[in-house]
Scaffold this active site. Structure first.
Site, PDB file in Angstrom:
ATOM      1  N   GLU A  47       0.833  -1.218   0.000  1.00 13.88           N
ATOM      2  CA  GLU A  47       0.000   0.000   0.000  1.00 13.88           C
ATOM      3  C   GLU A  47       0.858   1.254   0.000  1.00 13.88           C
ATOM      4  O   GLU A  47       2.089   1.208   0.114  1.00 13.88           O
ATOM      5  CB  GLU A  47      -0.945  -0.048   1.206  1.00 13.88           C
ATOM      6  CG  GLU A  47      -1.891  -1.239   1.103  1.00 13.88           C
ATOM      7  CD  GLU A  47      -3.005  -1.255   2.132  1.00 13.88           C
ATOM      8  OE1 GLU A  47      -2.909  -0.541   3.158  1.00 13.88           O
ATOM      9  OE2 GLU A  47      -3.980  -1.997   1.894  1.00 13.88           O
ATOM     10  N   GLU A  58      -1.465 -10.093  -6.417  1.00 15.88           N
ATOM     11  CA  GLU A  58      -1.449 -10.821  -7.691  1.00 15.88           C
ATOM     12  C   GLU A  58      -0.587 -10.089  -8.713  1.00 15.88           C
ATOM     13  O   GLU A  58       0.208 -10.688  -9.436  1.00 15.88           O
ATOM     14  CB  GLU A  58      -2.866 -10.945  -8.258  1.00 15.88           C
ATOM     15  CG  GLU A  58      -3.852 -11.644  -7.363  1.00 15.88           C
ATOM     16  CD  GLU A  58      -4.605 -10.697  -6.438  1.00 15.88           C
ATOM     17  OE1 GLU A  58      -3.958  -9.820  -5.810  1.00 15.88           O
ATOM     18  OE2 GLU A  58      -5.834 -10.822  -6.350  1.00 15.88           O
TER      19      GLU A  58
END
Ligand code: THU
Length: 139
Positions: A47, A58
């Protein structure tokens, strides 16, 4: 999907939860990606204080693999949950499904969603992204 490989992929994805960087959401995701020649890449979500640069687990795994020359993939395993607690399946977001569409055959690419080595389900990319738009549309 071979059970032994699925279990190995789930173990690797769970291992990524400890690297997941989530000071904002606390939602930790881990992924493991299997190439067609049997190599495994891993990824976690990362993040950012500016929010939009956040990268999903992913895509971290895909971009690591593609940046090392991989273009052909068999399967991805995804695990995730608030504070890294795996209570339900963490299905891939739409952007990650689209990245899969770029490199994977929707009929055969396998997406393993798991909460443990004992509890998992396997979906094809086509099941999770019906009528996907991909490179073939531009050829
Ligand atoms: N996240 C992933 O890593 N993969 C997904 O497919 C869905 C969402 C992450 C992004 C963000 O760090 C957190 O989960 C909450 O959205």
């Amino acid at each position: 999907m071979d059970k032994k490989i699925a279990e190995e992929m789930i173990g690797l994805a769970i291992g990524q939860l400890s690297y997941s960087y989530t000071p904002y959401s606390g939602f930790k995701v881990g992924a493991s990606l299997l190439t067609k020649n049997g190599k495994l890449y891993t990824g976690c979500n990362i993040e950012n204080a500016s929010y939009t640069p956040t990268n999903c687990a992913e895509r971290t795994a895909f971009f690591k693999a593609v940046s090392e020359g991989e273009r052909e993939f068999q399967a991805i395993c995804i695990v995730g949950g608030k504070d890294g607690v795996l209570t339900e399946y963490a299905a891939p977001c739409g952007v990650c499904r689209q990245v899969m569409m770029e490199f994977c055959d929707p009929d055969t690419f396998q997406i393993i969603l798991a909460t443990s080595k004992e509890q998992y389900e396997v979906f094809t990319l086509k099941e999770l992204l019906p009528l996907g738009f991909g490179p073939h549309n531009l050829s």
